[in-house]
Design an enzyme around this catalytic site. Structure first.
Site, PDB file in Angstrom:
ATOM      1  N   LYS A  50       6.436   5.396   4.133  1.00  0.00           N
ATOM      2  CA  LYS A  50       6.258   3.946   4.309  1.00  0.00           C
ATOM      3  C   LYS A  50       7.513   3.327   4.930  1.00  0.00           C
ATOM      4  O   LYS A  50       7.432   2.496   5.837  1.00  0.00           O
ATOM      5  CB  LYS A  50       5.949   3.272   2.959  1.00  0.00           C
ATOM      6  CG  LYS A  50       4.547   3.574   2.454  1.00  0.00           C
ATOM      7  CD  LYS A  50       4.354   3.114   1.015  1.00  0.00           C
ATOM      8  CE  LYS A  50       3.007   3.588   0.481  1.00  0.00           C
ATOM      9  NZ  LYS A  50       2.822   3.318  -0.956  1.00  0.00           N
ATOM     10  N   GLN A  94       6.246   1.125  -5.945  1.00  0.00           N
ATOM     11  CA  GLN A  94       5.472   2.364  -5.851  1.00  0.00           C
ATOM     12  C   GLN A  94       4.941   2.748  -7.242  1.00  0.00           C
ATOM     13  O   GLN A  94       5.692   2.819  -8.209  1.00  0.00           O
ATOM     14  CB  GLN A  94       6.366   3.493  -5.290  1.00  0.00           C
ATOM     15  CG  GLN A  94       5.638   4.805  -5.075  1.00  0.00           C
ATOM     16  CD  GLN A  94       4.526   4.726  -4.025  1.00  0.00           C
ATOM     17  OE1 GLN A  94       4.708   4.146  -2.963  1.00  0.00           O
ATOM     18  NE2 GLN A  94       3.371   5.297  -4.333  1.00  0.00           N
ATOM     19  N   ASP A 117       1.140  -5.463  -1.548  1.00  0.00           N
ATOM     20  CA  ASP A 117       0.162  -4.479  -2.006  1.00  0.00           C
ATOM     21  C   ASP A 117      -1.140  -5.139  -2.460  1.00  0.00           C
ATOM     22  O   ASP A 117      -2.132  -4.451  -2.688  1.00  0.00           O
ATOM     23  CB  ASP A 117       0.745  -3.665  -3.176  1.00  0.00           C
ATOM     24  CG  ASP A 117       1.311  -2.333  -2.711  1.00  0.00           C
ATOM     25  OD1 ASP A 117       0.880  -1.845  -1.646  1.00  0.00           O
ATOM     26  OD2 ASP A 117       2.189  -1.794  -3.402  1.00  0.00           O
TER      27      ASP A 117
END
Ligand code: NAD
Length: 281
Positions: A50, A94, A117
């Site tokens: 990412k 994460q 997200d």
């Protein structure tokens, strides 16, 4: 009949190229903060990919690393600091976080405008309302783009979503419902999965069961999106038995090279959108 392959890698590349052009003309670059806690090897690889993808298109990144024994308060303090930091446009934590951490409490603390997200309850609520202001989680957003690429008319189609997680199953079910599909959500307690698969025009599988979906269960011409990332004897495979479905489906995503690359592209897109919102562009 041989299915058309929905090439997520190619589509993601063209999206990233377009995002790069948009970032290039900005004087101040968007900034993505990534939080990684613990020593989950898969998470380390995801984060590395990412960050690399973000930097390639000119998004600035900051990585915040913590050991497995990180305290809840340390993570909360960091999120509060990142929320306040005007230079930071997107915050990505994460998952999974270490076991002792209250994951929901951390995600709920992120300012919804910086929630790239799309896991904050505010954004989930907007998605449920069908609002175009919702930040949509990267994987389901990528799946919709892949489906749109088939030129399918969503209206009235029977869509089966296999899996009901917060990050894939539930949001993709809501997105398909918002597109006027008739949506069925299957999960580990569902009975007669095969008969549901057999009635579906669109199958999105996100259950993490290697090769669960076989061609013989599938409706002729169905569109199959395989989200699963599994390994058999070290070899990567999806939830779908590609060999038996490729002659029955009209479109199918490969694993790897289908949904995975789209997830990263959508995270970058969400970061740019967050930047634009914060700068009122
Ligand atoms: P999860 O473990 O949180 O959820 C799995 C879901 O599948 C659950 O709702 C469970 O009820 C359901 N399920 C399990 N066994 C089933 C069965 N036999 N029949 C029907 N339903 C069943 O998983 P997740 O985080 O949603 O991820 C699902 C899969 O997608 C995993 O393989 C994961 O690695 C992959 N994934 C891929 C991407 C990507 O970008 N390609 C992103 C996220 C997740």
């Amino acid at each position: 009949m041989t299915a058309n392959i929905l090439n997520g890698k190619e589509l993601a590349l063209s999206i990233r190229k377009n995002l790069k052009q948009q970032v290039e003309v900005l004087t101040n670059k968007p900034c993505l903060a990534v939080v990684l806690a613990g020593d989950n090897e898969a998470s380390k690889i995801y984060v590395k990919n990412k960050l690399k993808a973000a930097e390639e298109i000119g998004i600035e990144t900051s990585l915040f690393l913590f050991d497995t024994d990180v305290k809840q308060s340390e993570l909360e303090n960091l999120i509060n600091k990142l929320n306040e930091d005007k230079k930071v446009n997107g915050i990505m934590v994460q998952l999974p976080l270490p076991e002792k951490i209250d994951e929901k409490a951390i995600l709920n603390l992120i300012n919804p405008v910086k929630d790239v997200d799309g896991f904050h309850p505010y954004n989930i609520g907007l998605l449920q309302n069908g609002s175009d202001k919702a930040v949509i989680a990267a994987t389901p957003k990528g799946i919709i783009r892949l489906l749109e690429n088939t030129s399918i008319d969503f209206e009235g189609k029977n869509a089966l979503v296999i899996g009901r997680s917060q990050i894939v199953g539930k949001p993709i079910a809501m997105l398909l419902l918002n597109k006027n599909c008739t949506v069925t959500v299957a999960h580990s307690k569902t009975q007669n999965l095969e008969s549901l698969i057999n009635q579906a025009d669109i199958v999105v599988s996100a259950c993490g069961c290697p090769k669960l979906i076989k061609g013989e269960s599938l409706k002729q011409g169905a569109i199959v999106i395989d989200v699963g990332i599994n390994r058999i004897d070290g070899k990567l495979c999806g939830d779908v038995d590609f060999e038996s479905t490729v002659n029955k489906a009209s479109f199918i995503t490969p694993v790897p090279g289908g949904v995975g690359p789209m997830t990263i592209a959508m995270l970058l897109e969400n970061t740019l959108i967050a930047y634009q919102k914060q700068n009122k562009l």
